[in-house]
Design a protein around this motif. Structure first.
Motif, PDB file in Angstrom:
ATOM      1  N   ARG A  35     -12.579  -7.110  11.670  1.00 38.59           N
ATOM      2  CA  ARG A  35     -12.638  -7.419  10.240  1.00 38.59           C
ATOM      3  C   ARG A  35     -12.049  -8.786   9.954  1.00 38.59           C
ATOM      4  O   ARG A  35     -11.092  -9.220  10.601  1.00 38.59           O
TER       5      ARG A  35
ATOM      6  N   TYR B  85      -7.318  -3.385  12.724  1.00 37.17           N
ATOM      7  CA  TYR B  85      -8.338  -3.938  11.836  1.00 37.17           C
ATOM      8  C   TYR B  85      -9.642  -4.299  12.543  1.00 37.17           C
ATOM      9  O   TYR B  85     -10.600  -4.746  11.899  1.00 37.17           O
TER      10      TYR B  85
ATOM     11  N   ASN C 251       0.313  -7.292  12.864  1.00 37.45           N
ATOM     12  CA  ASN C 251      -0.924  -6.928  12.168  1.00 37.45           C
ATOM     13  C   ASN C 251      -2.051  -6.896  13.189  1.00 37.45           C
ATOM     14  O   ASN C 251      -3.045  -7.597  13.076  1.00 37.45           O
TER      15      ASN C 251
ATOM     16  N   GLY D 226       0.798  -1.213   0.000  1.00 39.54           N
ATOM     17  CA  GLY D 226       0.000   0.000   0.000  1.00 39.54           C
ATOM     18  C   GLY D 226       0.831   1.263   0.000  1.00 39.54           C
ATOM     19  O   GLY D 226       0.348   2.345  -0.367  1.00 39.54           O
TER      20      GLY D 226
ATOM     21  N   PRO E 173      -6.661  -9.695   7.542  1.00 43.49           N
ATOM     22  CA  PRO E 173      -6.322  -8.298   7.226  1.00 43.49           C
ATOM     23  C   PRO E 173      -4.847  -8.004   7.515  1.00 43.49           C
ATOM     24  O   PRO E 173      -4.323  -8.346   8.574  1.00 43.49           O
TER      25      PRO E 173
ATOM     26  N   THR F  21      -2.612  -7.624   2.153  1.00 43.23           N
ATOM     27  CA  THR F  21      -3.985  -7.864   1.704  1.00 43.23           C
ATOM     28  C   THR F  21      -4.661  -6.553   1.316  1.00 43.23           C
ATOM     29  O   THR F  21      -5.365  -6.481   0.301  1.00 43.23           O
ATOM     30  N   GLU F  22      -4.437  -5.524   2.124  1.00 39.23           N
ATOM     31  CA  GLU F  22      -5.016  -4.220   1.814  1.00 39.23           C
ATOM     32  C   GLU F  22      -4.458  -3.682   0.494  1.00 39.23           C
ATOM     33  O   GLU F  22      -5.189  -3.131  -0.332  1.00 39.23           O
TER      34      GLU F  22
END
Length: 551
Positions: free
Chosen positions: A479, A476, A471, A116, A406, A410-411
């Protein structure tokens, strides 16, 4: 005289999802009996040592079916550590600080940059800032897919690359709308930078051995007893051979040798296959050819059935990526692998590349010998109609990296891949229901810079980011990622033991605790099957045995 040892405690054998025994016996590095304690002792008969493991449980040793030993170890032992959540300013600050440790002209090499974040660095403004922060040192930074790099102007100069340079076959020196180099390198353009950087090392062999030692020590502490190295080059073989000769290699390494030019510079194809075979040893097994059928989503190089999302005005709304192989060439190469006695590991990140791999498998399975054993690696996206073909064609699903929850990767992927495709990511439950072999792998150091197989095992069940991890669920919340494809904890453990052994072609040797197998097992500090599933990522390995030798 052969020493026989009986181990007793709460033992999950992995033979079946709910198979437990009270004891097993080991002699000459192999398991010779399992069952109730009195049954095992009666069967052993002769004088023996009994070891009681009264805390936690015992399981088969973990098998990581897809990682990069040299890349991961080099990152730990020698390189600048970046977190995938680091933004541009944090990256620049870390580069600036790292240069203070270096000799004049020494390269700043590090990673990982999050998927990202990477697109935000792809501009001449960041290149200028990176030039300033690096104080004249060449810079090479890897992204979390390991398919892309960010370099500075000094590195481009060392590579002999200018704005007028032609792109290498299979790669891109990224330019902006005005034709100016941005410092971003995609796919096989990375090999040029990696080659020049590697050529600057004073003692490459010593550096390689140190990297492999660091990686193997780290993996051992996590309970891993066998790995499949996903791209084994000649220097890696040489480093492993040095460790084997010194008696410092206590892990089975299944090697996968690139059949075509790879993102790491060096010998490939049949020349590498022939050379690699010479390094066969007790622990090193050159068994697979590595194919790369497409790239990664974040650079639009994954081959998809649905078009990519439009990310800018000049983007083709119908673009689906491109396959790196024709079907005819792929089939011919698979047949050649079968002739050479090699199995095939195929990188396929998109549902179109997965389909091509399965189409090729369907053709070679009709040959007299049935073609090579095959794994499709990554397989994040699989068309519903292709799901049953894995089992039908005896193709293993090599699930990695373990970003099935998440995460920054993945984002990042979700920003490029159609929502419809993302909604069906990682269909483990459906694959298992079809009878497919689903093998677990980390793809370390891809995805996350820190390897923790227990995070991956937990995530297969929860499809959530673990609390208090890199993470963290603080980022997140509740989610999930395609929660309908969550599987059970025994199934997840099987993916990292029994099923990985099947995919690697070593199920007769290891992967379960049963008579005739190598005594590869681990003791855990807890019973993960009765505790909170969301605490599995905190599991600690208290001891590890390979062929009956404890460490």
């Amino acid at each position: 005289m052969t020493q026989t040892t009986v181990y007793t405690g709460k033992i999950w054998t992995g033979v079946a999802d709910d198979d437990w025994v009270e004891a097993f016996a080991v002699a000459d590095g192999c398991i010779i009996a399992t069952g109730a304690l009195h049954e095992v002792e009666d069967q052993v008969g002769t004088p023996h040592e009994t070891i009681i493991i009264d805390k936690g449980i015992v399981t088969p040793g973990l098998i990581d079916g897809h990682l990069h030993l040299s890349l991961g170890g080099t990152q730990l032992a020698h390189e600048l550590a970046l977190d995938p959540t680091d933004d541009a300013e944090t990256i620049l600050a870390k580069v600036r600080e790292w240069t203070s440790r270096l000799k004049p002209g020494e390269w700043v090499i590090g990673g990982i940059i999050g998927s990202g974040v990477l697109p935000m660095l792809n501009n001449v403004e960041f290149l200028e800032k990176l030039d300033e922060a690096s104080h004249g040192h060449p810079v090479l930074l890897r992204d979390d897919t390991m398919h892309n790099r960010q370099v500075n102007t000094t590195a481009l100069e060392a590579m002999g690359i200018t704005a007028d340079s032609s792109d290498p076959e299979g790669g891109t020196y990224v330019r902006d709308d005005q034709g100016r180099l941005t410092g971003a390198l995609w796919e096989l353009a990375c090999a040029v930078a990696e080659g020049v950087a590697a050529g600057s090392h004073v003692d490459p062999q010593e550096r390689q051995v140190k990297a492999l030692q660091t990686a193997l020590e780290h993996l051992s502490a996590l309970g891993i007893t066998t790995v499949q190295d996903a791209a084994t080059m000649l220097p890696h073989f040489e480093g492993l051979a040095a460790l084997e000769e010194a008696g410092e290699l206590d892990m089975r390494v299944i090697a996968s040798m690139p059949i075509r030019p790879f993102i790491e510079d060096g010998t490939v194809g049949e020349e590498l296959f022939a050379a690699g075979m010479e390094f066969e040893s007790e622990h090193v097994k050159p068994r697979f050819a590595k194919f790369v059928l497409d790239g990664v989503p974040t650079t639009h190089t994954t081959a998809l059935l649905n078009p990519y999302k439009c990310n800018h005005s000049s983007h083709d709304p119908n673009f689906r990526g491109e396959l790196y192989w024709t079907l005819d060439d792929l089939v011919a190469a698979l047949r050649r692998c079968a002739e050479l006695g090699l199995n095939a590991k195929l990188h396929a990140t998109g549902d179109a590349s997965v389909r091509q791999a399965l189409d090729a498998a369907e053709i070679v399975r009709q040959d007299a010998g049935g073609g090579p054993a095959m794994q499709i690696a990554h397989m994040s996206f699989i068309s519903e109609q292709d799901l049953p073909r894995f089992a039908e064609l005896s193709v293993a699903a090599d699930a990695c990296p373990f970003m099935w929850f998440p995460s920054p990767l993945t984002e990042g992927v979700g920003a490029f891949v159609a929502d419809e495709t993302m909604a069906n990511i990682w269909p483990f439950k459906d694959l298992l229901a079809s009878g497919a072999v689903v093998a677990g792998g980390s793809d370390w150091p891809v995805g996350l810079p820190v390897l923790n197989p227990w995070l991956g095992i937990e995530g297969m069940v929860t499809r959530q980011a673990a609390a208090d991890s890199a993470n963290s669920s603080d980022s997140y919340g509740d989610r999930t990622v395609n929660i309908n494809q969550a599987i059970t904890l025994p199934q997840a453990m099987a993916a990292f033991t029994r099923e990985s052994a099947k995919a690697l072609g070593i199920a007769e040797e290891t992967g379960t605790i049963e008579p005739g197998k190598s005594a590869d097992f681990i003791a855990l500090d807890r019973n993960i099957f009765t505790g909170d599933i969301k605490d599995v990522h905190n599991t600690q390995v208290t001891r590890r045995w390979v062929a009956g030798q404890g460490s």
